[in-house]
Design an enzyme around this catalytic site. Structure first.
Site, PDB file in Angstrom:
ATOM      1  N   GLY A 110       0.821  -1.205   0.000  1.00  0.00           N
ATOM      2  CA  GLY A 110       0.000   0.000   0.000  1.00  0.00           C
ATOM      3  C   GLY A 110       0.853   1.252   0.000  1.00  0.00           C
ATOM      4  N   PRO A 112       2.712   4.849   1.059  1.00  0.00           N
ATOM      5  CA  PRO A 112       3.453   5.198   2.277  1.00  0.00           C
ATOM      6  C   PRO A 112       2.542   5.845   3.317  1.00  0.00           C
ATOM      7  CG  PRO A 112       4.612   5.980   0.305  1.00  0.00           C
ATOM      8  CD  PRO A 112       3.256   5.520  -0.139  1.00  0.00           C
ATOM      9  N   GLY A 113       2.835   5.574   4.586  1.00  0.00           N
ATOM     10  CA  GLY A 113       2.120   6.231   5.673  1.00  0.00           C
ATOM     11  C   GLY A 113       0.776   5.638   6.029  1.00  0.00           C
ATOM     12  N   THR A 114       0.456   4.456   5.500  1.00  0.00           N
ATOM     13  CA  THR A 114      -0.867   3.875   5.758  1.00  0.00           C
ATOM     14  C   THR A 114      -0.882   2.922   6.958  1.00  0.00           C
ATOM     15  OG1 THR A 114      -0.350   2.256   4.027  1.00  0.00           O
ATOM     16  CG2 THR A 114      -1.754   4.113   3.408  1.00  0.00           C
ATOM     17  N   GLY A 115       0.283   2.672   7.578  1.00  0.00           N
ATOM     18  CA  GLY A 115       0.301   1.881   8.800  1.00  0.00           C
ATOM     19  C   GLY A 115       0.829   0.474   8.663  1.00  0.00           C
ATOM     20  N   LYS A 116       1.635   0.194   7.653  1.00  0.00           N
ATOM     21  CA  LYS A 116       2.140  -1.168   7.455  1.00  0.00           C
ATOM     22  C   LYS A 116       3.074  -1.591   8.592  1.00  0.00           C
ATOM     23  CE  LYS A 116       3.658  -0.061   3.307  1.00  0.00           C
ATOM     24  NZ  LYS A 116       3.040   1.274   3.125  1.00  0.00           N
ATOM     25  N   GLU A 337      -6.740  32.409  -8.354  1.00  0.00           N
ATOM     26  CA  GLU A 337      -7.380  31.495  -7.407  1.00  0.00           C
ATOM     27  C   GLU A 337      -8.903  31.587  -7.477  1.00  0.00           C
ATOM     28  OE1 GLU A 337      -5.614  29.283  -6.185  1.00  0.00           O
ATOM     29  OE2 GLU A 337      -3.690  30.218  -6.639  1.00  0.00           O
ATOM     30  N   HIS A 340     -10.097  29.309 -10.201  1.00  0.00           N
ATOM     31  CA  HIS A 340     -10.222  27.915  -9.756  1.00  0.00           C
ATOM     32  C   HIS A 340     -11.485  27.717  -8.919  1.00  0.00           C
ATOM     33  CE1 HIS A 340      -6.386  26.540 -11.219  1.00  0.00           C
ATOM     34  NE2 HIS A 340      -5.678  27.369 -10.457  1.00  0.00           N
ATOM     35  N   ASP A 411      -0.747  23.749 -12.574  1.00  0.00           N
ATOM     36  CA  ASP A 411      -2.096  23.409 -13.036  1.00  0.00           C
ATOM     37  C   ASP A 411      -2.039  22.620 -14.334  1.00  0.00           C
ATOM     38  OD1 ASP A 411      -2.994  24.896 -10.898  1.00  0.00           O
ATOM     39  OD2 ASP A 411      -3.223  26.729 -12.081  1.00  0.00           O
TER      40      ASP A 411
END
Length: 497
Positions: A110, A112-116, A337, A340, A411
């Site tokens: 998965g 990075p940073g998802t808790g593996k 801005e 957008h 953009d």
């Protein structure tokens, strides 16, 4: 005692060499042999560059703090799959009755940073196992055979420490497994191939009836790079996807990290979960931490909603910068801005969360969007709308200045990326096509056609609301930050007028 014995031996050797030298003997060959012997002894004791980890003390066991699955939020499906696999270690008698072969390896894949890593730590706690952690890069050296030796010693050390601690199992966690487990292409990377071959051999040597039992858990965010021999059943038996959390999962994670923080009653974590679409667990933890830091800066006793909003912006874009821009440049950025934001509200009403004119990270201004609900499938209409939102800033600049600026570069990168998604998904006039068949000229032609036609539509829609820019410009220049509700009020008041 051992230290003094070594010193005595060195002293005797030096005295002997001096005596032989004074007696007229050539001691140079003896010196060279002694140096070679010393170097070999040095590396064999685990202190040289050629050695692998030693079983004596090369790798310290990671302390299993009371880290449980309950402390991991947003990954209910992954936790359920992992617990089911770990039960093969915990409920041995039950699985033996059913004739189930215990799993040898579990692959967590998965972003990075998802808790593996957290899942692996919780797995060790759940099974009451020794837990050793390593990174794939630790097994890579310039010398052939070193990585393979380190793999052997890692498994040996896991068994040794489990026996010493009286544990019936050990969990080995290897992060970035793609570094040593990449596909073999028959090239000259003998060191990588030998390391992978040794890992395959060690996994084949894991037997159901051995004690202590070894379970290998590996993590990667590039599963497509892994060698097929590593992924087959009998090695990594179970592949568990650890994906970005949905809204419910994000709310769970935010609540976990809010437990030890003083939160004001006005804070709505469900609203924060909505605004943090596509955030990983690590990013959500950072949001709560940065919000607490903002509260500390202001000497506030409680974390306020404003602190959390600023924290979201910081995690997404970076800290505010001290860039000083001219009044004319601020006006151009504000119009950009607003382009957008107006397009976002026209295409997806209620999606604008904030319009900001304050420099943050590499941006002089930004619009923060919040989707109404998590979405995983996209239609041609949706992606065209997304492109038009990204082109809104450049279109607004052309409307008021007759030309664009370099502020539209990011953009355009997003717009081109969405065009690529359209082509590779078969959602263009080219139909279903393999992207490898596309030449640079074809990519250029299809990208130009799509972007030119959507830019024309964007300009047409914004031109019809030119007065909105003039109506909202002064407000944005004065306040610098306008939240989504206030912006929609400005938009609705102009439409009513």
């Amino acid at each position: 005692m051992r230290k003094y014995t070594m010193e005595i031996g060195i002293g005797v050797t030096v005295v002997l060499l001096v005596f032989l030298q004074t007696a007229g003997y050539n001691v140079l060959p003896f010196v060279i042999l002694a140096a070679i012997a010393g170097a070999l002894y040095y590396t064999s004791r685990g202190k040289g560059k050629l050695t692998a980890f030693t079983s004596g003390g090369g790798r310290k066991e990671v302390k299993r703090e009371s880290f449980t699955f309950d402390q991991i939020g947003g990954q209910e499906r992954a936790k359920q799959e992992l617990v089911e696999a770990l039960d093969f270690l915990v409920k041995r008698e039950q699985i033996e009755k059913l004739g189930i072969r215990p799993l040898k390896g579990i692959l967590l894949a998965g972003p990075p940073g998802t808790g593996k890593t957290l899942l692996a730590k919780a797995a060790a706690h759940y099974t009451d196992s020794i837990y050793l952690a390593a990174s794939g890069s630790e097994f890579v050296e310039m010398y052939v055979g070193v990585g393979a030796g380190r793999i052997r010693d890692l498994f040996k050390e896991a068994r040794t420490k489990a026996k010493k601690a009286g544990k019936s199992s050990a969990v080995i966690f290897i992060d970035e497994i793609e570094v040593i487990g990449g596909k073999r292409d028959g090239g000259q990377h003998r060191e990588y191939d030998q390391t992978l071959n040794q890992l395959l051999t060690e996994m084949d040597g894991i037997h159901a009836n051995e004690s202590p039992r070894i379970l290998l858990i590996a993590a990667t965010n590039r599963k497509e790079m892994l060698d097929g021999a590593l992924l087959r059943p009998g090695r990594f038996d179970r592949h568990i996807g650890v994906e970005l959390p949905d809204k419910k999962g994000r709310l769970h994670i935010l609540r976990i990290h809010a437990n030890n923080k003083p939160i004001d009653a006005a804070v709505d974590l469900a609203d924060i979960a909505e605004q943090t679409y596509s955030f990983s667990g690590a990013q959500l933890e950072s949001v709560m931490n940065e919000a607490a830091i903002y509260a500390l800066r202001e000497n506030a006793a409680l974390i306020q909603p404003a602190h959390l909003n600023m924290a979201i912006d910081k995690v997404m874009l970076g800290e505010k910068t001290d860039k000083e821009t001219s009044q004319e440049e601020r006006k151009r950025v504000a119009l950009h801005e607003l382009g957008h934001a107006i397009m976002a509200e026209l295409i997806r009403p209620g999606s604008v969360s904030q319009v900001a004119l304050s420099p943050r990270g590499g941006a002089l201004g930004y619009v923060r969007h919040q989707p109404q609900q998590d979405q995983y499938l996209y239609t041609t209409k949706f992606l065209h709308g997304q492109i038009m939102i990204t082109l809104g800033g450049a279109a607004a600049e052309e409307m008021f200045y007759g030309e664009r600026s370099t502020g539209s570069r990011g953009d355009f990168d997003q717009a081109v990326s969405i065009v690529r998604t359209l082509v590779e998904s078969g959602l263009t006039e080219l139909g279903i096509i393999d992207s490898s068949m596309m030449t640079p000229d074809k990519w250029s032609a299809i990208t130009k056609d799509i972007l030119d036609s959507l830019m024309a539509k964007t300009k047409e829609m914004l031109e019809m609301r030119r007065g909105v820019f003039e109506h909202a410009l002064q407000t944005l220049l004065q306040e610098e930050n306008v939240n989504g509700d206030a912006f929609r009020t400005l938009l609705n008041s102009y439409d009513a007028a």
